[in-house]
Design a protein around this motif. Structure first.
Motif, PDB file in Angstrom:
ATOM      1  N   ASP A 112      14.851   3.408   0.571  1.00 31.85           N
ATOM      2  CA  ASP A 112      14.681   4.846   0.339  1.00 31.85           C
ATOM      3  C   ASP A 112      13.542   5.367   1.206  1.00 31.85           C
ATOM      4  N   VAL A 113      13.735   5.327   2.524  1.00 31.05           N
ATOM      5  CA  VAL A 113      12.662   5.657   3.461  1.00 31.05           C
ATOM      6  C   VAL A 113      12.229   7.106   3.322  1.00 31.05           C
ATOM      7  N   PHE A 114      13.196   8.025   3.209  1.00 29.14           N
ATOM      8  CA  PHE A 114      12.861   9.443   3.209  1.00 29.14           C
ATOM      9  C   PHE A 114      12.990  10.085   1.821  1.00 29.14           C
ATOM     10  N   GLY A 115      13.147   9.254   0.797  1.00 29.39           N
ATOM     11  CA  GLY A 115      13.075   9.752  -0.574  1.00 29.39           C
ATOM     12  C   GLY A 115      14.335  10.381  -1.116  1.00 29.39           C
ATOM     13  N   GLY A 116      15.485  10.173  -0.459  1.00 27.16           N
ATOM     14  CA  GLY A 116      16.717  10.760  -0.987  1.00 27.16           C
ATOM     15  C   GLY A 116      17.060  10.235  -2.364  1.00 27.16           C
ATOM     16  N   VAL A 117      16.889   8.926  -2.556  1.00 30.29           N
ATOM     17  CA  VAL A 117      17.200   8.335  -3.861  1.00 30.29           C
ATOM     18  C   VAL A 117      16.178   8.793  -4.897  1.00 30.29           C
ATOM     19  N   ARG A 118      14.923   8.826  -4.494  1.00 30.09           N
ATOM     20  CA  ARG A 118      13.886   9.274  -5.439  1.00 30.09           C
ATOM     21  C   ARG A 118      14.118  10.718  -5.868  1.00 30.09           C
ATOM     22  N   ARG A 119      14.571  11.552  -4.928  1.00 31.53           N
ATOM     23  CA  ARG A 119      14.885  12.931  -5.303  1.00 31.53           C
ATOM     24  C   ARG A 119      16.085  12.977  -6.250  1.00 31.53           C
ATOM     25  N   SER A 120      17.062  12.107  -6.052  1.00 29.39           N
ATOM     26  CA  SER A 120      18.210  12.092  -6.955  1.00 29.39           C
ATOM     27  C   SER A 120      17.789  11.653  -8.356  1.00 29.39           C
ATOM     28  N   VAL A 121      16.852  10.704  -8.423  1.00 27.54           N
ATOM     29  CA  VAL A 121      16.336  10.280  -9.728  1.00 27.54           C
ATOM     30  C   VAL A 121      15.563  11.429 -10.382  1.00 27.54           C
ATOM     31  N   GLU A 122      14.792  12.140  -9.574  1.00 22.39           N
ATOM     32  CA  GLU A 122      14.043  13.292 -10.079  1.00 22.39           C
ATOM     33  C   GLU A 122      14.993  14.362 -10.605  1.00 22.39           C
ATOM     34  N   ALA A 123      16.086  14.599  -9.890  1.00 24.04           N
ATOM     35  CA  ALA A 123      17.073  15.583 -10.339  1.00 24.04           C
ATOM     36  C   ALA A 123      17.754  15.131 -11.624  1.00 24.04           C
ATOM     37  N   ALA A 124      18.104  13.835 -11.695  1.00 20.65           N
ATOM     38  CA  ALA A 124      18.759  13.319 -12.900  1.00 20.65           C
ATOM     39  C   ALA A 124      17.826  13.394 -14.103  1.00 20.65           C
ATOM     40  N   GLN A 125      16.537  13.140 -13.878  1.00 25.63           N
ATOM     41  CA  GLN A 125      15.557  13.246 -14.963  1.00 25.63           C
ATOM     42  C   GLN A 125      15.471  14.685 -15.463  1.00 25.63           C
ATOM     43  N   ALA A 126      15.430  15.634 -14.531  1.00 22.50           N
ATOM     44  CA  ALA A 126      15.367  17.045 -14.926  1.00 22.50           C
ATOM     45  C   ALA A 126      16.658  17.469 -15.621  1.00 22.50           C
ATOM     46  N   ASP A 127      17.804  16.970 -15.148  1.00 22.78           N
ATOM     47  CA  ASP A 127      19.078  17.271 -15.812  1.00 22.78           C
ATOM     48  C   ASP A 127      19.072  16.763 -17.245  1.00 22.78           C
ATOM     49  N   MET A 128      18.530  15.568 -17.440  1.00 26.42           N
ATOM     50  CA  MET A 128      18.475  15.005 -18.783  1.00 26.42           C
ATOM     51  C   MET A 128      17.585  15.856 -19.692  1.00 26.42           C
ATOM     52  N   GLU A 129      16.453  16.276 -19.173  1.00 25.49           N
ATOM     53  CA  GLU A 129      15.558  17.120 -19.965  1.00 25.49           C
ATOM     54  C   GLU A 129      16.184  18.479 -20.229  1.00 25.49           C
ATOM     55  N   ALA A 130      16.929  19.021 -19.242  1.00 26.66           N
ATOM     56  CA  ALA A 130      17.634  20.289 -19.462  1.00 26.66           C
ATOM     57  C   ALA A 130      18.712  20.134 -20.520  1.00 26.66           C
ATOM     58  N   SER A 131      19.395  18.995 -20.524  1.00 26.86           N
ATOM     59  CA  SER A 131      20.421  18.740 -21.531  1.00 26.86           C
ATOM     60  C   SER A 131      19.807  18.637 -22.921  1.00 26.86           C
ATOM     61  N   ALA A 132      18.637  18.006 -23.015  1.00 22.69           N
ATOM     62  CA  ALA A 132      17.960  17.914 -24.310  1.00 22.69           C
ATOM     63  C   ALA A 132      17.554  19.297 -24.797  1.00 22.69           C
ATOM     64  N   ALA A 133      17.017  20.116 -23.884  1.00 18.89           N
ATOM     65  CA  ALA A 133      16.624  21.468 -24.267  1.00 18.89           C
ATOM     66  C   ALA A 133      17.836  22.309 -24.642  1.00 18.89           C
ATOM     67  N   ALA A 134      18.949  22.128 -23.928  1.00 14.71           N
ATOM     68  CA  ALA A 134      20.176  22.865 -24.262  1.00 14.71           C
ATOM     69  C   ALA A 134      20.692  22.465 -25.635  1.00 14.71           C
ATOM     70  N   SER A 135      20.564  21.190 -25.978  1.00 12.82           N
ATOM     71  CA  SER A 135      20.965  20.740 -27.316  1.00 12.82           C
ATOM     72  C   SER A 135      20.113  21.418 -28.389  1.00 12.82           C
ATOM     73  N   ASP A 136      18.816  21.504 -28.132  1.00 12.23           N
ATOM     74  CA  ASP A 136      17.933  22.182 -29.084  1.00 12.23           C
ATOM     75  C   ASP A 136      18.269  23.673 -29.166  1.00 12.23           C
ATOM     76  N   ALA A 137      18.579  24.289 -28.014  1.00 13.18           N
ATOM     77  CA  ALA A 137      18.943  25.705 -28.015  1.00 13.18           C
ATOM     78  C   ALA A 137      20.230  25.937 -28.803  1.00 13.18           C
ATOM     79  N   THR A 138      21.172  25.008 -28.689  1.00  9.75           N
ATOM     80  CA  THR A 138      22.403  25.101 -29.469  1.00  9.75           C
ATOM     81  C   THR A 138      22.102  25.043 -30.960  1.00  9.75           C
TER      82      THR A 138
END
Length: 490
Positions: free
Chosen positions: A161-187
């Motif tokens: 992961d020389v230029f961080g593409g994978v790390r950015r994908s992990v960062e996006a997946a982490q944020a998606d997971m947190e958004a999903s948790a918040a959406a569950s609470d909003a529901t």
């Protein structure tokens, strides 16, 4: 507020690093692995996310009217605000909704999916290893030309992961997971409020039915009174027919109220994950809202609102994906290695010939007609949309609280006025009947007072329901109905 992608930390010159991989032969593996470690430590390209600043007013425009305080909401009250109504049946209903509502169960399943996808994205940061074993037999023209070869090998590969593409994908997946948790609470916030509102409506319909039936009984007595007076020759048949028309008009309201009550009870059953047809049982009064509600300041509401949190996490995810799209424009570096054993007999495989291989690869897109560049621009536009959506969620949250505050104050004023009007109307109806019996007034006055009593008492029940509903909407607007502590995603 975001960091300009062009101002991200400099990336080490990849050409010189790749040249070091020429050391990747059996005699210099440590140096090669060191080079790989250095490559993986490079800074990820793309903007580094920073949460946008929330520009919230210092106080609510509606002001702190009677029953409201600017103190921060108690955590226990915020999570279980329905307990403030002192209605055990309401508390039992909401617990059923939280446990069995289909929409809420779906939201929780989406959270489980997001957690799994976060783990999948994180797995790309590590090498992949495989083991294999095989046996083959080759036959020639003669029997002696036949031979059997047994092999066993262990292979490993790693996309650096020389230029961080994978790390950015992990960062996006982490944020998606947190958004999903918040959406569950909003529901949950929305469903709890919807269940409480429908419960209040059902109780209000029961009360209105009771009012209509009580007025029906009173009007029956009035009809009987006019019939007696008509038989005695004191009044004509006109009074009798007017009394009967008034009675039947009130009776006609009962089916409409009963239909609405059945619909409200069916909706409550569906919200709690049950088949329609459940009943609330014996009629009960409209739950009384608390006398004091702590609303805090606008910044408190924005922090509590899970829908605002979900929008912010979606923005973080799209920002990370922008870095992922930018990293796709840079070369990819991969490492692969294999070690194995070969033997002509299976029993001597462990003592057989050792084979090993190591390789490094470098790949880069030379020409794609601008596809990768356009992907970056497209993702940047997606991020801009996420930012706008976040800003809109903040404005929506503030608007909902302001409207709920005004509704809270005005519903209390209306209920107070209608309570006084209902008491006066009842007294007027009693006086009118007494005077009519004494022959001091005509029957039209009696009819008018009876109709007024029914109308005002029905309006009072509606105002009481509106008052309870206003408090429910206020708690919903303030982000009540979930626990911030439980909302944290591990």
């Amino acid at each position: 507020m975001f960091t300009d992608p062009r101002k991200s930390k400099p990336i080490r010159e990849w050409r010189s690093s790749v040249d070091e991989l020429s050391l990747f032969h059996p005699g210099s593996r440590p140096a090669a692995w060191l080079a790989a470690a250095l490559l993986s430590a490079c800074a990820a390209v793309g903007p580094h996310y920073e949460s946008p600043r929330q520009v919230a007013p210092a106080a609510w425009r509606a002001g702190m009217t009677a029953g409201l305080t600017a103190q921060a909401m108690n955590p226990d009250t915020g999570e279980f605000w329905w307990r403030q109504f002192g209605d055990p049946e309401l508390s039992r209903l909401i617990q059923k909704v939280i446990a069995a509502n289909p929409d809420l169960r779906t939201a929780r399943a989406r959270l489980l999916e997001a957690r799994a996808r976060r783990a999948i994205a994180g797995a790309a940061l590590f090498p992949a290893a495989h083991a294999s074993a095989s046996g083959s037999r080759n036959s020639g023209a003669g029997a002696r030309a036949s031979n059997t070869l047994y092999t066993a090998s262990f292979d490993a590969s790693w996309e650096l992961d020389v230029f961080g593409g994978v790390r950015r994908s992990v960062e996006a997946a982490q944020a998606d997971m947190e958004a999903s948790a918040a959406a569950s609470d909003a529901t949950q916030v929305s469903l709890v409020a919807e269940a409480a509102l429908n419960y209040v409506e059902a109780r209000a319909l029961q009360v209105r039915l009771g009012i209509a039936r009580a007025n029906l009984a009173s009007q029956s007595e009035t009809l009987q009174l006019t019939e007696w007076r008509s038989q005695a020759g004191l009044v004509g048949s006109l009074d009798v027919e007017q009394a009967r028309a008034n009675l039947e008009q009130t009776r006609a309201q009962l089916p409409r109220l009963e239909i609405s009550l059945a619909e409200a009870q069916n909706l409550l059953a569906i919200l709690s994950g049950q088949a329609p047809g459940a009943s609330l049982g014996e009629p009960a009064s409209i739950p009384g809202p608390p006398q004091q509600v702590a609303v805090g300041i606008p910044a408190d509401a924005l922090r509590r609102r899970p829908d605002v949190r979900a929008a912010e996490r979606r923005l973080a995810a799209e920002t990370a994906r922008l870095g992922q799209a930018q990293a796709a424009r840079f070369p990819g570096v991969g490492l692969a290695g294999s070690i194995g054993l070969e033997s002509l007999t299976l029993g001597k495989l462990l003592d057989g010939t050792v084979t090993r291989s190591f390789a490094a690869s470098l790949g880069s897109t030379i020409f794609d007609a601008g596809r990768l560049a356009q992907q970056v621009r497209a993702q940047d536009a997606v991020r801009a949309q996420a930012l706008i959506a976040y800003q809109a969620s903040v404005l929506t949250a503030l608007d909902e609280v302001e409207n709920a505050l005004v509704s809270f104050a005005r519903s209390r004023e209306r209920e107070t006025a209608l309570s006084a009007a209902a008491a006066a109307a009842r007294n007027a109806a009693l006086l009118a009947r007494d005077r009519y019996t004494s022959g001091l007034i005509d029957f039209q006055t009696v009819l008018d007072t009876e109709r007024t009593v029914l109308s005002i008492e029905d309006s009072l029940a509606g105002a009481q329901a509106d008052g309870a509903s206003a408090v429910i909407r206020l708690y919903k607007a303030l982000g009540g109905g979930w626990s911030p502590a439980r909302g944290e995603v591990p």
